[in-house]
Design a protein around this motif. Sequence first.
Motif, PDB file in Angstrom:
ATOM      1  N   LEU A 353     -12.290   2.847  -4.688  1.00 46.41           N
ATOM      2  CA  LEU A 353     -12.242   2.412  -3.294  1.00 46.41           C
ATOM      3  C   LEU A 353     -11.043   1.510  -3.028  1.00 46.41           C
ATOM      4  O   LEU A 353     -10.586   1.396  -1.889  1.00 46.41           O
ATOM      5  N   ARG A 354     -10.539   0.841  -4.050  1.00 47.82           N
ATOM      6  CA  ARG A 354      -9.323   0.049  -3.859  1.00 47.82           C
ATOM      7  C   ARG A 354      -8.144   0.947  -3.492  1.00 47.82           C
ATOM      8  O   ARG A 354      -7.253   0.542  -2.737  1.00 47.82           O
ATOM      9  N   LEU A 355      -8.136   2.132  -4.033  1.00 45.51           N
ATOM     10  CA  LEU A 355      -7.104   3.099  -3.669  1.00 45.51           C
ATOM     11  C   LEU A 355      -7.183   3.429  -2.178  1.00 45.51           C
ATOM     12  O   LEU A 355      -6.167   3.442  -1.471  1.00 45.51           O
ATOM     13  N   VAL A 356      -8.391   3.673  -1.685  1.00 45.11           N
ATOM     14  CA  VAL A 356      -8.574   3.991  -0.269  1.00 45.11           C
ATOM     15  C   VAL A 356      -8.174   2.796   0.597  1.00 45.11           C
ATOM     16  O   VAL A 356      -7.517   2.949   1.634  1.00 45.11           O
ATOM     17  N   ALA A 357      -8.567   1.597   0.178  1.00 45.33           N
ATOM     18  CA  ALA A 357      -8.230   0.399   0.950  1.00 45.33           C
ATOM     19  C   ALA A 357      -6.720   0.187   1.009  1.00 45.33           C
ATOM     20  O   ALA A 357      -6.173  -0.199   2.046  1.00 45.33           O
ATOM     21  N   THR A 358      -6.033   0.448  -0.093  1.00 39.65           N
ATOM     22  CA  THR A 358      -4.579   0.301  -0.102  1.00 39.65           C
ATOM     23  C   THR A 358      -3.925   1.295   0.851  1.00 39.65           C
ATOM     24  O   THR A 358      -3.004   0.950   1.606  1.00 39.65           O
ATOM     25  N   GLY A 359      -4.386   2.538   0.812  1.00 36.15           N
ATOM     26  CA  GLY A 359      -3.846   3.528   1.741  1.00 36.15           C
ATOM     27  C   GLY A 359      -4.086   3.142   3.188  1.00 36.15           C
ATOM     28  O   GLY A 359      -3.204   3.285   4.046  1.00 36.15           O
ATOM     29  N   ALA A 360      -5.295   2.634   3.500  1.00 34.16           N
ATOM     30  CA  ALA A 360      -5.591   2.210   4.871  1.00 34.16           C
ATOM     31  C   ALA A 360      -4.704   1.044   5.287  1.00 34.16           C
ATOM     32  O   ALA A 360      -4.218   0.984   6.422  1.00 34.16           O
ATOM     33  N   LEU A 361      -4.472   0.119   4.363  1.00 34.87           N
ATOM     34  CA  LEU A 361      -3.633  -1.037   4.682  1.00 34.87           C
ATOM     35  C   LEU A 361      -2.198  -0.613   4.980  1.00 34.87           C
ATOM     36  O   LEU A 361      -1.568  -1.117   5.919  1.00 34.87           O
ATOM     37  N   VAL A 362      -1.675   0.330   4.204  1.00 27.23           N
ATOM     38  CA  VAL A 362      -0.312   0.810   4.433  1.00 27.23           C
ATOM     39  C   VAL A 362      -0.206   1.471   5.806  1.00 27.23           C
ATOM     40  O   VAL A 362       0.740   1.212   6.572  1.00 27.23           O
ATOM     41  N   VAL A 363      -1.167   2.310   6.153  1.00 28.96           N
ATOM     42  CA  VAL A 363      -1.128   3.009   7.445  1.00 28.96           C
ATOM     43  C   VAL A 363      -1.258   2.019   8.600  1.00 28.96           C
ATOM     44  O   VAL A 363      -0.549   2.121   9.612  1.00 28.96           O
ATOM     45  N   LEU A 364      -2.152   1.032   8.471  1.00 29.70           N
ATOM     46  CA  LEU A 364      -2.347   0.077   9.558  1.00 29.70           C
ATOM     47  C   LEU A 364      -1.122  -0.803   9.769  1.00 29.70           C
ATOM     48  O   LEU A 364      -0.811  -1.177  10.906  1.00 29.70           O
ATOM     49  N   VAL A 365      -0.435  -1.158   8.701  1.00 35.17           N
ATOM     50  CA  VAL A 365       0.762  -1.981   8.849  1.00 35.17           C
ATOM     51  C   VAL A 365       1.882  -1.182   9.515  1.00 35.17           C
ATOM     52  O   VAL A 365       2.604  -1.689  10.380  1.00 35.17           O
TER      53      VAL A 365
END
Length: 717
Positions: A353-365
């Motif tokens: 899930l950390r992988l998913v969270a990192t991807g979401a953070l990159v897209v949101l930024v």
Amino acid sequence: MAFEPRQTSLGARPTALARAGLERLESWLECEREQIGLWVPIGLGSGIAAWFILPHAMAWLAFCCGALAMACIGAMLPVGGRLRRLFVAGAILACMGCLLVWGKAMLWGQPPLGRATFVRLTGDVTGVRPVPAQAMVRVMLRPVDAPDLPAVVRVNIADADVPSGLGEGARLRFRVRLMPPAPPSVPGGYDFAARAYFQGIGATGKALKPVEMLIPSNAAPPLRARLFDHILKRVDGPAEGIAAALATGDQGAIPEADAEAMRRSGLAHLLSISGLHVTALIGAVIFLLMRVMALSQRAALGWPLMLIAAAGGALAGIGYTLLTGAEVPTVRSCVAALLVLGGLAMGRDAVTLRLVATGALVVLVMWPEALAGPSFQMSFAAVTALVALAEHPRFRAFAAARDEGAVRKVGRLLVVTLATGIAVELVLMPIALFHFHKAGLLGAFANLIAIPLTTFVVMPLEALALVLDVAGMGAPFWWLTQQALNLLLLLAHGVAASPMATSLAPTMGTGLFGITVIGLLWCLLWRTGWRWLGVAPVLIGVAVTFAASPPDILITGDGRHVAVRTGGGMAILRDRAGDYVRDVLSESAGYDGELVAIAALPEARCSQDLCAVRMKDGNGRNWRLLFTRSNVLIDRSSFARDCAAADIVVSDRGLPRWCRPRWMRVDRRLLARTGGLSITLAGGEVHTVHRAGDAHPWIARPTRRTWRGQPRSRPQL
């Protein structure tokens, strides 16, 4: 003098209870310490969501101040506790998210055209996208010598009117009626205006012939366009649009009937380039590189094969993302794939899930506005559900490989696939209800066949056909690809034809949707038993949505189209309305049947110019409705009498002051302020597209025109 509270003091008990509660909360957070970092993108996203929900700059500023105040309150909690850090970091992230999307909107957004205007446009082409399914081409233009027009406009040109030499860098001239990007037609509808604002589109229109080519394009078509045309020439029939979408992400060649069947059957995710496609491509590249390098003894014994193969797969994933237009699901999948490859290269398990969270953070930024769209929400919700299910110890133990017979192995694989499909459908249901007013029920079963067929048959055949086309030998594999895609379409139409394929519901409110999403995240991101507390808000949100009373009257923003609920279904004012208008009204009302004409109802009396309808609400009260449906000037005496007898009068033109219905007068002036309306008669509820004081920059505001002979400007109605 002051003394500490004694044992008999009343102040000791609340303090002890607060301390005990704080200790229990800290103990729980200690058990969940590995999961706390997953809430970082959610903290950032809460600020972005607040900017979209709150109406104006003062509210946005108040939110930021409130978030910083929460951070200060959190700093007063005991030092060293996880709750203190959680409060402070979450509040600061929320403030940063609001400021991030606010700043991007002010710096990069394109304000819409103030009002519709008819112009002779001369513009330079910046982008061309064919849409064969609708027999037209979408062209992005930069107007020349037109300071009153937006910097970029999007124009549709019919295939028959497309001049030769069209491409990037060309200069065109034609007549067109430009419109501001369309807001939602009715409450809960699709907001193209918000999306167009962040895409830099200030106006849209349809070019009128003749379309003159002033300067032809000298640039070669981009690789994506050439690949799109190449696939359409190699595949025939309805399958050609699916084949082109799988390779390029462009769905412009898919007929609407096939696209609707894919949506109703729960297979539409196969058409959007996302994790399935990126993973299949990267996995195929790694497999081929490993096998090719293993042919060399020196490479097999001395080279870091996994590192080299992972690097090749990463390059392939990045290239595929750029080729398909770098949409949000593709970027998310590419970022996630790169992290997985990095973990594999280091010998670690990266699918977490950390992988998913990192991807979401990159897209949101990078694209904070993506949070409000269904693509971002459904993409990350589906992946989060899959990874959370895969991390569950019991599911992991059941799905783990073991020494067993072929029959048991296939049966286990089918159960795992069905379980993951059901989990994804359940998680996506609230999101689908909010954005599309319907949720799939048979998608998990359809995906049992569709996903293996697409991953292991269609995509390898299509990739092999493209490679062999270099030598002119791809025809047999294109034929096999076409047959496999025909089977996929047959499955989609078969499932979509079932009455159980989808379930429709009225529009879900934003607050109810927010509570439901929080409940989903609470269930998916925590690990201890407290996670199941999130089930309650999810069930409440879905149950309230299905149990809500659907609107009795729907009025589009231009006032031309009105739908009313009757005892046997729904009826529409103008029976010649197009399919798009009918679909919007049906979905917003949670109705899956055919819209009949109001004039055909026994309780309606209609003429060329007016329609009077009697209807009952849920409480048994009789209502009289009056609609205009022409631009003809109506006799004042008869029209005033009809207005006075009606409870609600709806018109697409400005009604005179002497038209005074008993309850509501809906005309062009009112709709210019409110947008489309939905009315529930029993409770007297009226929902609007635009809120009072809404200052989001994509809302078109009428420009002022100076009238001859007057010193001041007046608004153009």
